[in-house]
Design an enzyme around this catalytic site. Sequence first.
Site, PDB file in Angstrom:
ATOM      1  N   LYS A 260      11.640  12.057  13.245  1.00  0.00           N
ATOM      2  CA  LYS A 260      11.698  12.418  14.664  1.00  0.00           C
ATOM      3  C   LYS A 260      11.142  13.827  14.897  1.00  0.00           C
ATOM      4  O   LYS A 260      10.520  14.099  15.933  1.00  0.00           O
ATOM      5  CB  LYS A 260      13.134  12.314  15.189  1.00  0.00           C
ATOM      6  CG  LYS A 260      13.654  10.886  15.309  1.00  0.00           C
ATOM      7  CD  LYS A 260      12.937  10.079  16.375  1.00  0.00           C
ATOM      8  CE  LYS A 260      13.380  10.456  17.772  1.00  0.00           C
ATOM      9  NZ  LYS A 260      12.760   9.575  18.809  1.00  0.00           N
TER      10      LYS A 260
ATOM     11  N   PRO B 248      15.862  10.948   6.613  1.00  0.00           N
ATOM     12  CA  PRO B 248      14.659  10.298   7.144  1.00  0.00           C
ATOM     13  C   PRO B 248      14.585  10.292   8.669  1.00  0.00           C
ATOM     14  O   PRO B 248      13.510  10.516   9.235  1.00  0.00           O
ATOM     15  CB  PRO B 248      14.744   8.875   6.581  1.00  0.00           C
ATOM     16  CG  PRO B 248      15.554   9.007   5.342  1.00  0.00           C
ATOM     17  CD  PRO B 248      16.556  10.085   5.632  1.00  0.00           C
ATOM     18  N   TYR B 249      15.705  10.025   9.338  1.00  0.00           N
ATOM     19  CA  TYR B 249      15.681  10.007  10.796  1.00  0.00           C
ATOM     20  C   TYR B 249      15.284  11.380  11.336  1.00  0.00           C
ATOM     21  O   TYR B 249      14.451  11.496  12.247  1.00  0.00           O
ATOM     22  CB  TYR B 249      17.041   9.594  11.351  1.00  0.00           C
ATOM     23  CG  TYR B 249      17.101   9.526  12.855  1.00  0.00           C
ATOM     24  CD1 TYR B 249      16.255   8.680  13.568  1.00  0.00           C
ATOM     25  CD2 TYR B 249      18.003  10.307  13.577  1.00  0.00           C
ATOM     26  CE1 TYR B 249      16.299   8.621  14.958  1.00  0.00           C
ATOM     27  CE2 TYR B 249      18.065  10.251  14.960  1.00  0.00           C
ATOM     28  CZ  TYR B 249      17.208   9.409  15.648  1.00  0.00           C
ATOM     29  OH  TYR B 249      17.267   9.359  17.022  1.00  0.00           O
ATOM     30  N   SER B 250      15.848  12.432  10.754  1.00  0.00           N
ATOM     31  CA  SER B 250      15.575  13.782  11.236  1.00  0.00           C
ATOM     32  C   SER B 250      14.116  14.177  11.032  1.00  0.00           C
ATOM     33  O   SER B 250      13.462  14.660  11.963  1.00  0.00           O
ATOM     34  CB  SER B 250      16.487  14.785  10.521  1.00  0.00           C
ATOM     35  OG  SER B 250      17.831  14.607  10.900  1.00  0.00           O
TER      36      SER B 250
END
Length: 319
Positions: free
Chosen positions: A141, A136-138
């Site tokens: 972003k 999710p972070y990747s």
Amino acid sequence: MRIFVTGASGFVGGAAAKHFAARGHDVRAMSRSEASDEKIRALGATPVRCDLADVSASHLDGADAVVHCAAFVEQWGPIDAWKRFNIDGTAHTLKAAREAGAKRFIHISTESVLWRGQHLRGVDETYPRAPNSPYPYSWTKARAEELVEAANAPAFLTIILRPRFIWGPGDTTLLPTIERMMKIGQWMWINHGQAKTSTTHIANLVHAIELALTKGNGGQAYFVLDDGVRTMKEIISAIAATRGIKLPDKSVPSWLADTMAGVMEGAWRTFNLKGEPLTRFGAMIMSRDSVLIDAKARRELGYAPVISVEEGLRQLSAA
């Protein structure tokens, strides 16, 4: 120059706000609480009560530049948190900046926009983003970067900075995690910490942000790095040693860490368990090489590190 900073209560935003205020800039910073107000005033900046969901042109109040550092960087959290903060929050901040007449928008991103679970070796900014990453972070972003890139215009230049493994005084993630895991006896390496990594000292990142206020090409991304490449074990052990911590040699292979993380994430989501599991992203980030090239920043921003890793470690030890 009037500079509006998001995320000034955090590591990167706080360092940037303090640096620019000390140099005489009029720094305004997004603040969501009285506690945040106090932190921001201590940096020499003026708090502006708003958040990523409601920020508007009136909050920016004639800012010349926006430095967007706020993001949801946790490895674990509510399913929608990464999207709300990283994508929607960036979209709202871009809109407010354009309507306020800001001339520059500096977006603090990450090498994580490239991760799909592979090694990154000798990678520069031509390497494709991963908007469909399993992490999710990747993916959030990465999609935030797409918004920033698309928003670039002749009167509204957008610059993307990508640090890797940010460290230094004021760190709110790495050292606290090391100290917590050592306290409960859970620290261990993956593949003996032999993954190779680029790093970014906070002072070098702030220097790059300052350069991006007047330099760089709009709509472009730039890796911002320390000199040299180290193994995870070398750099993390050195940082821990500045606090008198000797990390144990206990290690697990990456295949086992990846498997454990997948099982743990599923169990935590299914049964709503307390605390934080080992995540797939956490297992991946500690076991894959991340060796990046910052020649573009050196060429187009005039960037060069203002502090070496060795000096940064000496300063941490003396703090």
